[in-house]
Motif scaffolding. Structure first.
Motif, PDB file in Angstrom:
ATOM      1  N   SER A  73       0.821  -1.223   0.000  1.00  0.00           N
ATOM      2  CA  SER A  73       0.000   0.000   0.000  1.00  0.00           C
ATOM      3  C   SER A  73       0.849   1.265   0.000  1.00  0.00           C
ATOM      4  O   SER A  73       0.414   2.296  -0.483  1.00  0.00           O
ATOM      5  CB  SER A  73      -0.941   0.012   1.207  1.00  0.00           C
ATOM      6  N   ARG A  75       4.119   1.460  -1.198  1.00  0.00           N
ATOM      7  CA  ARG A  75       5.283   1.380  -2.092  1.00  0.00           C
ATOM      8  C   ARG A  75       5.557   2.757  -2.712  1.00  0.00           C
ATOM      9  O   ARG A  75       4.642   3.485  -3.060  1.00  0.00           O
ATOM     10  CB  ARG A  75       5.027   0.342  -3.184  1.00  0.00           C
ATOM     11  N   GLY A  76       6.834   3.090  -2.815  1.00  0.00           N
ATOM     12  CA  GLY A  76       7.200   4.387  -3.404  1.00  0.00           C
ATOM     13  C   GLY A  76       6.992   5.571  -2.480  1.00  0.00           C
ATOM     14  O   GLY A  76       7.000   6.712  -2.918  1.00  0.00           O
ATOM     15  N   ALA A 107      -6.847  -4.239   1.965  1.00  0.00           N
ATOM     16  CA  ALA A 107      -5.496  -3.916   1.490  1.00  0.00           C
ATOM     17  C   ALA A 107      -4.932  -5.047   0.637  1.00  0.00           C
ATOM     18  O   ALA A 107      -4.329  -4.800  -0.418  1.00  0.00           O
ATOM     19  CB  ALA A 107      -4.580  -3.646   2.678  1.00  0.00           C
ATOM     20  N   GLU A 109      -6.476  -7.146  -1.150  1.00  0.00           N
ATOM     21  CA  GLU A 109      -7.125  -7.229  -2.461  1.00  0.00           C
ATOM     22  C   GLU A 109      -6.351  -6.451  -3.521  1.00  0.00           C
ATOM     23  O   GLU A 109      -6.259  -6.869  -4.677  1.00  0.00           O
ATOM     24  CB  GLU A 109      -8.560  -6.693  -2.391  1.00  0.00           C
ATOM     25  N   VAL A 110      -5.794  -5.319  -3.114  1.00  0.00           N
ATOM     26  CA  VAL A 110      -4.996  -4.517  -4.059  1.00  0.00           C
ATOM     27  C   VAL A 110      -3.703  -5.256  -4.400  1.00  0.00           C
ATOM     28  O   VAL A 110      -3.334  -5.408  -5.570  1.00  0.00           O
ATOM     29  CB  VAL A 110      -4.689  -3.118  -3.475  1.00  0.00           C
ATOM     30  N   GLY A 113      -4.499  -8.531  -6.387  1.00  0.00           N
ATOM     31  CA  GLY A 113      -4.985  -8.186  -7.721  1.00  0.00           C
ATOM     32  C   GLY A 113      -3.846  -7.768  -8.635  1.00  0.00           C
ATOM     33  O   GLY A 113      -3.755  -8.199  -9.789  1.00  0.00           O
ATOM     34  N   ASP A 114      -2.953  -6.936  -8.113  1.00  0.00           N
ATOM     35  CA  ASP A 114      -1.823  -6.473  -8.934  1.00  0.00           C
ATOM     36  C   ASP A 114      -0.798  -7.587  -9.150  1.00  0.00           C
ATOM     37  O   ASP A 114      -0.198  -7.681 -10.230  1.00  0.00           O
ATOM     38  CB  ASP A 114      -1.151  -5.251  -8.285  1.00  0.00           C
ATOM     39  N   LYS A 117      -1.809  -9.786 -11.983  1.00  0.00           N
ATOM     40  CA  LYS A 117      -1.608  -9.209 -13.322  1.00  0.00           C
ATOM     41  C   LYS A 117      -0.125  -9.073 -13.689  1.00  0.00           C
ATOM     42  O   LYS A 117       0.209  -8.756 -14.822  1.00  0.00           O
ATOM     43  CB  LYS A 117      -2.264  -7.824 -13.386  1.00  0.00           C
ATOM     44  N   SER A 318      10.114  -0.434  -4.764  1.00  0.00           N
ATOM     45  CA  SER A 318       8.859   0.297  -4.992  1.00  0.00           C
ATOM     46  C   SER A 318       7.892  -0.462  -5.884  1.00  0.00           C
ATOM     47  O   SER A 318       6.707  -0.162  -5.903  1.00  0.00           O
ATOM     48  CB  SER A 318       9.161   1.637  -5.664  1.00  0.00           C
ATOM     49  N   SER A 319       8.390  -1.424  -6.624  1.00  0.00           N
ATOM     50  CA  SER A 319       7.565  -2.034  -7.663  1.00  0.00           C
ATOM     51  C   SER A 319       7.634  -3.550  -7.580  1.00  0.00           C
ATOM     52  O   SER A 319       8.697  -4.114  -7.330  1.00  0.00           O
ATOM     53  CB  SER A 319       8.080  -1.570  -9.029  1.00  0.00           C
ATOM     54  N   HIS A 406       6.142  -3.689 -18.481  1.00  0.00           N
ATOM     55  CA  HIS A 406       5.462  -3.668 -17.186  1.00  0.00           C
ATOM     56  C   HIS A 406       4.214  -4.537 -17.307  1.00  0.00           C
ATOM     57  O   HIS A 406       3.986  -5.160 -18.362  1.00  0.00           O
ATOM     58  CB  HIS A 406       5.133  -2.242 -16.747  1.00  0.00           C
TER      59      HIS A 406
END
Lengths: 421, 421
Positions: A73, A75-76, A107, A109-110, A113-114, A117, A318-319, A406
């Protein structure tokens, strides 16, 4: 599960020196496992479904050997802080919120979900100290179809009251968590002492016993930051070093598999012990830059035959984009060569591709390659999204995709033969 | 040009220490220039068009102080090579193709199209040695609405026959190019000796005269790589150093503005000269990692009051994404602090944001900020594309957007008041 073949431009690593690249070819999945790569589909596979990814690059799924789900949540954020300040100011207060299972569910779920993908098919994940929230994370990952290790974190010292267990609580909830998480088919528990500063000797000893009795893998952090290493010396005066502070409690690959994040400042005898025990390095270059840790000696690890994979280490990194972890690993290895030791050659692109797939994949078994018998983890990448007027060959397309790609480039994903999208 | 206001969550830099951040506010454009930032639109602007970017972050456009347009086609390729090998193997053969204007037109369409969609509103661009192809690049940039400097490259030694001019040809085509490019409104020429190894003393002298007579800015490369620096010593034995090899021909900020890419290995007297002459550093951290150059001493440059901006240096850098240049600059500065000199503090996020906007913008005049009188360069960023469950304040949103964002996040762009999309 039905057998099938994926058609496209196929790239995978057998060895670190050169990826195998075959245009317009088939990789076949039988019973969730790779049954070979072919330019013409053999007679015995005629009639199976062929999924057509014409002009897409097909690679094994990527392996993230170290990532903190509750840190996704933020990151970055807060990247001007160093490790220990960053833990106190941002990390511990946020992770404490996961005592509320509903908060955790929203939280996670985000994150899930990411992650679904992304290029990642396998990950070794830190949750928080909270049993229910950790089960919720595992439930969501299972539902998403991902194959992961997830650890309920153990911490009984050096964090705020709101985010600390007693050793007894920590052991009890760990056992409850292990019992409750036994039903998941693809998401498995991993014993997770946060790091030496967070765990008393008593807790470490009990975690070592649990790992041994239940034959569980172990994950933690090792030699990330100079201040942290000094602190570990004070906290564990009887140990011969940071690695020994795990090893003496059976938490360093003694009984089962083990992965340690970072490993930047390692002594010779510690590297020797890692090799002996088959302990994996989770190399997290982006995190090591962001929180000012340094650069891990990856060439040395490879030369000495240490098992290595790559990691995002969100939110030190961050990613969760593992393409970025791959190119970051190359970039920092070039700075290592230039600034620290010119006898240690930079990682090549083929080596980094190997590390991001088969290197880290080994922590999960036969994972991260399209060799026969490997679990069928694959992604289909639309590299035409990074436009060029040049006609490139397949290995050139693979390299540039790692520098430019990405999650938006990823058009399909399979984990152990299951199609996620 | 009609006056208008942009409404959204506004962030811009006045000084390096802290960005100005105002949620739900207006930045007003009058005659292509900023007329202020307001939380309530003042009476005198009532009735002007308000373009609503509710919940979007509005920042000044980003400034790329050094990018090679003909290298865009092979960004992210051949990254296992060091500078001089990379020039010989990949760069020179590809740039030679731009002798064919049709080839150039096709290739530049990709570069200009992607640059238009990026965060960059201003760039200082290297083309090739070819006059017609360079004019074509300028034409396309002008049509896209971007404001750029573009340089026809000058090279009369140390490159293949297929990609080298005589000094005489180089001077003649440079003058023809300058005459033919005088009609562009927003795209302007810049004198561009490639670097000392590519230009004889005779050519350098003539270029210095042209820059002086026509009051033109100058761009080149300086002290990027140790082997290159050794080579420059051999090639220019009479100069006092790499900077002097430009300066003695009037190509180091003597007559007009000047930007030098890289500046990694600078002597004290060279830094002093840069300061005296107001020469800009184009800091290209991604390129400096990719082709193994090293890390520029940015903290020292800032402490000594050297003018600095950031650059992608495609295709030494793989991406034209200036958000990435910004975070790369922070990351390598942390490694500089850790590995080279702990007395030189890492760049903070506010400093890097300043460099990427107002710092580099100064090379173009009053550019890169929303202060009154600055040219109205702006982008609207949809940071909700990087999902989180947290409620973040505007400065947190700005920081994470730089770490996570790419061209897909950018929903609108203005250059000097012109809306590009």
């Amino acid at each position: 599960m039905k057998d099938f073949a994926v058609y496209g431009d196929i790239c995978y690593a057998k060895k670190p020196d050169k990826p195998e690249c075959m245009e317009d070819s088939y990789v076949v999945c039988v019973d969730g496992k790779c049954a070979g790569v072919f330019d013409v589909l053999p007679e015995k596979f005629k009639g199976i479904e062929v999924i057509n990814f014409d002009n897409k690059i097909i690679t094994p799924g990527f392996v993230d050997l170290h990532v903190h789900a509750p840190q996704y949540s933020y990151r970055g954020l807060g990247m001007d802080l160093e490790l220990l300040d960053w833990l106190d100011t941002i990390t511990f207060p946020e992770e404490a919120k996961y005592a509320d299972k509903d908060y955790a569910a929203r939280a996670y779920e985000v994150f899930v979900g990411d992650l679904k993908k992304s290029a990642t098919t396998r990950a070794s994940i830190f949750a928080t100290i909270h049993k229910d929230a950790t089960i919720e994370l595992m439930r969501q990952l299972e539902a998403a179809g991902l194959s992961c290790y997830v650890g309920k974190v153990n911490m009984d010292r050096n964090s705020p009251d709101s985010y600390r267990e007693t050793a007894e609580e920590s052991v009890r909830t760990t056992i409850e968590w292990l019992d409750e998480s036994s039903d998941f088919a693809h998401v498995k528990p991993i014993i997770t002492p946060r790091f030496v500063p967070s765990c008393t000797d008593g807790l470490m000893r009990e975690l070592g016993k649990i790992a041994d009795e239940r034959s569980l893998p172990v994950q933690s952090h090792l030699s990330e930051n100079l201040s942290e290493i000094e602190w570990v010396k004070e906290l564990a005066p009887d140990s011969r070093g940071y690695a020994d502070a795990y090893d003496r409690f059976g938490l360093f690959g003694n009984a089962g598999s083990c992965v340690m994040a970072h490993c930047i400042y390692m002594r010779d005898d510690e590297i020797e012990l890692m090799k002996e025990r088959g302990v994996f390095v989770a190399h997290s270059p982006q995190s090591n830059m962001n929180i000012r840790s340094g650069i891990a000696p990856m060439r040395r690890f490879l030369d000495e035959g240490i098992k290595c994979g790559l990691a995002s280490d969100v939110a030190g990194g961050s990613s969760i984009n593992m393409f970025k972890a791959l190119t970051d690993a190359i970039q920092v290895s070039k700075l290592y060569w230039r600034l620290i030791d010119e006898s240690r050659k930079a990682l090549t692109f083929p080596e980094a591709f190997y590390l991001a797939t088969k290197g880290g994949g080994e922590f999960f078994g036969k994972v991260g390659s399209f060799e026969e018998g490997y679990e069928f983890d694959a992604i289909a990448i639309d590299d035409s999204m990074a436009r060029t007027n040049l006609q490139l060959n397949i290995s050139q397309r693979l390299e540039r995709t790692m520098y430019l790609g990405h999650a938006g480039f990823i058009k399909a994903k399979f984990v152990a033969g299951r199609r996620l999208f």
